[in-house]
Design an enzyme around this catalytic site. Structure first.
Site, PDB file in Angstrom:
ATOM      1  N   TYR A  95       0.812  -1.210   0.000  1.00 14.22           N
ATOM      2  CA  TYR A  95       0.000   0.000   0.000  1.00 14.22           C
ATOM      3  C   TYR A  95       0.848   1.264   0.000  1.00 14.22           C
ATOM      4  O   TYR A  95       0.479   2.269  -0.603  1.00 14.22           O
ATOM      5  CB  TYR A  95      -0.946   0.006   1.204  1.00 14.22           C
ATOM      6  CG  TYR A  95      -1.794   1.241   1.269  1.00 14.22           C
ATOM      7  CD1 TYR A  95      -2.750   1.483   0.284  1.00 14.22           C
ATOM      8  CD2 TYR A  95      -1.631   2.179   2.282  1.00 14.22           C
ATOM      9  CE1 TYR A  95      -3.527   2.617   0.323  1.00 14.22           C
ATOM     10  CE2 TYR A  95      -2.408   3.316   2.320  1.00 14.22           C
ATOM     11  CZ  TYR A  95      -3.356   3.527   1.345  1.00 14.22           C
ATOM     12  OH  TYR A  95      -4.117   4.665   1.381  1.00 14.22           O
ATOM     13  N   ASP A 130      -6.859  20.645   2.556  1.00 10.93           N
ATOM     14  CA  ASP A 130      -6.945  19.192   2.651  1.00 10.93           C
ATOM     15  C   ASP A 130      -6.701  18.798   4.101  1.00 10.93           C
ATOM     16  O   ASP A 130      -6.511  19.664   4.970  1.00 10.93           O
ATOM     17  CB  ASP A 130      -5.939  18.515   1.716  1.00 10.93           C
ATOM     18  CG  ASP A 130      -6.468  17.186   1.161  1.00 10.93           C
ATOM     19  OD1 ASP A 130      -6.959  16.368   1.974  1.00 10.93           O
ATOM     20  OD2 ASP A 130      -6.388  16.971  -0.051  1.00 10.93           O
ATOM     21  N   HIS A 134     -17.251  12.713  -6.740  1.00 12.92           N
ATOM     22  CA  HIS A 134     -17.541  11.370  -7.274  1.00 12.92           C
ATOM     23  C   HIS A 134     -17.131  10.261  -6.300  1.00 12.92           C
ATOM     24  O   HIS A 134     -17.494   9.106  -6.500  1.00 12.92           O
ATOM     25  CB  HIS A 134     -16.904  11.176  -8.648  1.00 12.92           C
ATOM     26  CG  HIS A 134     -15.429  10.947  -8.633  1.00 12.92           C
ATOM     27  ND1 HIS A 134     -14.750  10.393  -9.698  1.00 12.92           N
ATOM     28  CD2 HIS A 134     -14.477  11.204  -7.696  1.00 12.92           C
ATOM     29  CE1 HIS A 134     -13.463  10.306  -9.420  1.00 12.92           C
ATOM     30  NE2 HIS A 134     -13.277  10.795  -8.217  1.00 12.92           N
TER      31      HIS A 134
END
Length: 336
Positions: A140, A203, A241
């Site tokens: 990952y 962010d 989305h």
């Protein structure tokens, strides 16, 4: 059915059965930096030259290039290999990083659709083929680096499309918050093109903490579900989305709170799925992305125009406009 028609159908069936090979081969070429090597060389290269520059032995490189030339990715003339207009789009400055992200094990193994996942609504992205949590897999870390590089490349391309095809979006706009900005690539490119704009890259704190400085851009850490920094405009590029309708409405309401009621706007830069039969050159790409979202994000999806209008109405926006920027995304501007 005549023999020729049957053979053609069999050929099409084989093409579908082996359709994964083309992106896999292209990813291998990008990993070998073939597009960059040819671009930087400035002209055609022999197999020996390309082999030496890429570190790949001649025989497997020859077979790889033969396949990609057949599919129109690269060109070959007089035993020399060269870029095509298409292969140039897979350099590091373009979609190369995105191809590498799609080739990582964390992405490639779980993102295929399955009947079980469609029945249960379980995201395959969070499970490896061994049934383990992909996010805790040792691979990952490499995937996240590839993901960041891919999103950077995507942000760069989309910002360029906005600058090229919709510069009027920033007329009279003095400040813009880029929500989910990661390292500020998109807002940095926009501020560079429109220097009167003050950019705010917003962010999670741990993400902006690693961001390199960018001229004209302030980095702010926070949570978009709690509050968004105030500005003339708020931009959501490839953010909504990822989320369900309810979560999108929450995000949009927070963005609406951050802009002036009289002159403010929220700029949604995202795909719009066309269901009316009239599409453009990116219509198939958007549908492919929706298949990725179906497999990757349990709640996310690419939306139709009607679905976008529903979100905007539920979030309390009074009007909106849509601009085609000749890219995979559109710019939807929503006003209080």
């Amino acid at each position: 059915m005549v023999a020729d028609e049957e053979a053609q159908l069999h050929a099409q069936a084989w093409d579908h059965a082996l359709s994964y090979i083309k992106p896999t081969a292209l990813s291998a070429a990008v990993e070998l930096e073939i597009p960059d090597i040819l671009e930087n060389h400035g002209g055609p290269m022999t197999l020996s030259e390309l082999s030496a520059a890429s570190g790949c032995p001649r025989e497997p490189l020859y077979r790889l290039m033969r396949f990609l030339i057949f599919h129109g990715i690269f060109t070959k003339s007089d035993d020399c290999y060269a870029q095509s207009p298409l292969s140039r789009l897979f350099t590091t400055e373009n979609l190369g990083p995105y191809m590498l992200m799609q080739a990582t094990p964390v992405t490639r193994c779980p993102t295929g659709l399955s009947g079980e996942a469609l029945k249960t609504g379980t995201s395959l992205y969070l499970k490896s083929i061994r049934g383990e949590d992909s996010w805790s897999d040792p691979a990952y870390g490499y995937h996240m680096k590839a993901f960041t590089n891919a999103m950077t490349a995507h942000a760069r391309l989309t910002a360029a499309a906005i600058v090229r095809n919709y510069p009027a979006a920033f007329d009279g706009v003095q400040s813009v918050v880029d929500v989910g900005s990661r390292h500020g690539t998109a807002i940095g490119k926009l501020v560079e093109a429109f220097p009167w704009v003050r950019g705010i890259a917003f962010d999670l704190p741990e993400i902006v903490a690693d961001a390199p400085p960018r001229k004209g851009v302030d980095f702010v850490g926070g949570d978009m579900f709690e509050s968004v920094p105030k500005a003339d405009a708020v931009m959501l590029m490839w953010i909504l989305h990822d989320w369900s309708d309810d979560k999108c409405i929450e995000i949009l309401k927070k963005c609406k709170e951050a802009i002036p009621a009289n002159i403010g706007k929220v700029m949604i830069v995202d795909a719009i799925i066309n269901e009316d039969g009239e599409g453009d050159e990116f219509s198939g790409t958007r549908l492919s992305l929706d298949m990725i979202m179906l497999a990757v994000m349990a709640q996310g999806k690419e939306r139709t125009y009607k679905e976008w209008v529903h979100l905007l109405n539920e979030a309390g926006f009074s009007k909106h406009t849509i601009k085609n920027i000749k890219a995979m995304e559109f710019v939807i501007e929503a006003y209080p």
